[in-house]
Scaffold this active site. Structure first.
Site, PDB file in Angstrom:
ATOM      1  N   HIS A 166       0.831  -1.220   0.000  1.00 19.36           N
ATOM      2  CA  HIS A 166       0.000   0.000   0.000  1.00 19.36           C
ATOM      3  C   HIS A 166       0.858   1.259   0.000  1.00 19.36           C
ATOM      4  CE1 HIS A 166      -3.156  -2.877   1.037  1.00 19.36           C
ATOM      5  NE2 HIS A 166      -2.329  -3.306   1.967  1.00 19.36           N
ATOM      6  N   SER A 287      14.729  21.159 -16.923  1.00 20.54           N
ATOM      7  CA  SER A 287      13.517  21.901 -17.264  1.00 20.54           C
ATOM      8  C   SER A 287      13.932  23.180 -17.963  1.00 20.54           C
ATOM      9  CB  SER A 287      12.756  22.218 -15.979  1.00 20.54           C
ATOM     10  OG  SER A 287      11.950  23.362 -16.157  1.00 20.54           O
ATOM     11  N   LYS A 293      15.726  21.443 -11.693  1.00 17.93           N
ATOM     12  CA  LYS A 293      15.116  20.155 -11.980  1.00 17.93           C
ATOM     13  C   LYS A 293      16.045  19.178 -12.705  1.00 17.93           C
ATOM     14  CE  LYS A 293      11.286  19.228 -11.594  1.00 17.93           C
ATOM     15  NZ  LYS A 293       9.890  19.534 -11.828  1.00 17.93           N
ATOM     16  N   GLU A 300       9.823   7.779 -17.413  1.00 17.60           N
ATOM     17  CA  GLU A 300       8.459   8.277 -17.655  1.00 17.60           C
ATOM     18  C   GLU A 300       7.991   7.898 -19.059  1.00 17.60           C
ATOM     19  OE1 GLU A 300       8.323  12.466 -16.695  1.00 17.60           O
ATOM     20  OE2 GLU A 300       8.822  12.073 -14.601  1.00 17.60           O
TER      21      GLU A 300
END
Ligand code: ARG
Length: 467
Positions: A166, A287, A293, A300
């Protein structure tokens, strides 16, 4: 290549004698597949050579015809490899383009090549040859990926990591054990591709358009020439069904699904909030606006590309479900999903092996996270059970101990013995052996367990299997 503006008068097709008007430029473009099926040119030539050799061997064409065909196809192969072949939309697909060029090069012998076959069994053969190559490439890449996993798992066979259920800290595992879970998935993925290969590797040629042919062909000879394990045993089935391609996409979808799950974890682990790993810069991007970043773009995209592979599986299932026997032009639509699926899986696996080798593990952060989640609570319960307490009572004792630790802002092993004994008289000094992370890890010492010794044994078995 001729484009959609091509003159209607040019639209003369191989079967034009039967037709009173040419197709429109739009229909020609709509029905053509040469834009994408030229990727099967090498397989088409290979299949044609085997077919021609069989025809000559059976006395269906002359040896001089065969010599011309071999020479002509050899030249065409070179033209294609050099990028000099003039693909033409008017000739619809890879098969007719090559056949037309062959006839231009060698004359009547080129026209004899199509004796005893149809594009229906020809295309089914080409796609099977193409997929077989793709599967072999994928199987080799899966091994590279597995080796990278095993190397990292070996280095971290004893590195503690919180195991989650979980997405909450559950019990300690080792990072190596966690990685070996992905190894197991990849092993099944490889099995699926290898199994699918068996059904891909059957020869449709000889089925002709749908019913077989009246020429005295030798299908087994062609199968051997092309390294097929045998022939498709029903001509109608041979030209029409694409279940082997659907299986390939299903195996690919599962492989991508596993890599997508792994990617999700890499992304999570790399988040500064978690900070368990760092990916090598070459798999990340910055970025354009936020200078701080470092984004895990590659994982991804793996997660994202899984969608298109799953989509291809659905495309092919849907393509097949309404088709009556035997061949229907619908099947021309099988190629792009198959090519795209193979390309996606191949590129993803190629990247993944390298990406895993470049993972920097932050073992301290993993351990810190473990110390915050009462990860050894189950071990305390098991300890009490071994001292005679029924499990449900032990569960309750530990729940109270966890609450006390929580109130004090510490972890279970930080509670003094006196405090622990207040929850149960059965608790002694030896409890600290099971409350420590190392103790918890070492105690799960059976096949499939997370004890470092077991993880190392699993790695050794995997290495032996890989050879
Ligand atoms: N380009 C076609 C395909 O991909 C080849 C077979 C054409 N056969 C036919 N009967 N029109 O399926």
């Amino acid at each position: 290549m001729a484009d959609q503006q091509s003159n209607r008068d040019d639209a003369v097709k191989a079967w034009s004698g039967r037709f009173s008007e040419p197709v429109s430029a739009l229909v020609m473009r709509y029905t053509a597949s040469v834009f994408f099926d030229q990727r099967m040119a090498a397989q088409d030539i290979r299949g044609s050579l085997a077919h021609a050799r069989m025809l000559a061997r059976q006395g269906i064409i002359g040896d001089d015809d065969l010599a011309d065909i071999e020479r002509g196809l050899g030249q065409i192969r070179e033209e294609i490899e050099r990028g000099e072949f003039a693909w033409s939309l008017q000739d619809e697909d890879v098969h007719l383009n090559i056949e037309k060029r062959l006839t231009a090069l060698i004359g009547d012998a080129g026209k004899r090549l199509h004796t005893g076959r149809s594009r229906n069994d020809q295309v089914a053969t080409d796609i099977r040859l193409w997929l077989r190559d793709a599967i072999d490439q994928i199987l080799a890449l899966l091994v590279d990926y597995q080796r990278a996993l095993l190397d990292l798992a070996d280095t971290h066979a004893a590195t503690p990591l919180p195991g989650f259920t979980h997405l909450q800290v559950a019990q300690p595992v080792t990072f190596g054990h966690h990685l070996m879970a992905y190894y197991e998935m990849s092993r099944r993925d490889a099995e699926r591709f290898a199994d699918c290969r068996k059904r891909v590797n059957r020869l449709p040629l000889g089925a002709a358009a749908l019913a077989g042919t009246s020429y005295p062909i030798d299908r087994e000879f062609v199968a051997r020439e092309l390294d097929f394990d045998g022939v498709c045993e029903n001509s109608l089935d041979a030209v029409s069904d694409r279940d082997f391609g659907i299986e390939f996409c299903a195996a690919a979808a599962l492989t991508m699904t596993h890599l997508s799950r792994f990617s999700e974890e890499l992304i999570l682990w790399m988040s500064p909030r978690v900070g368990f790993i760092d990916l090598a810069d070459r798999f990340c991007t910055g970025s354009s606006i936020m200078p701080q970043k470092k984004n895990p773009d590659v994982p991804e995209l793996v997660r994202g590309k899984t969608g298109r592979v799953n989509g291809s599986l659905i495309s092919l299932l849907t393509l097949m479900k309404g088709q009556p026997l035997a061949y229907n032009k619908d099947n021309q639509e099988d190629k792009e999903p198959l090519f795209d699926t193979a390309d996606t899986v191949i590129d993803t696996l190629r990247i993944y092996a390298d990406m895993i080798s470049g993972i920097r593990v932050k073992a301290d952060a993993m351990r810190d996270a473990l110390n915050q989640g009462f990860a050894t609570a189950t071990d305390l319960a098991d300890y009490l059970v071994k001292k005679g307490l029924p499990f449900r009572d032990a569960h309750e004792v530990v729940a109270r101990a966890v609450r006390a630790a929580e109130e004090r802002g510490c972890d279970l092993p930080d509670l003094p013995l006196g405090d622990l004994r207040a929850f149960s008289e059965l608790i002694d000094e030896d409890v600290y052996q099971v409350l420590t992370v190392e103790g918890a890890l070492d105690s799960r010492n059976h096949i499939g367990g997370t004890a470092p010794a077991q993880v190392r044994a699993a790695i050794a078995r995997a290495r032996a299997a890989l050879g």
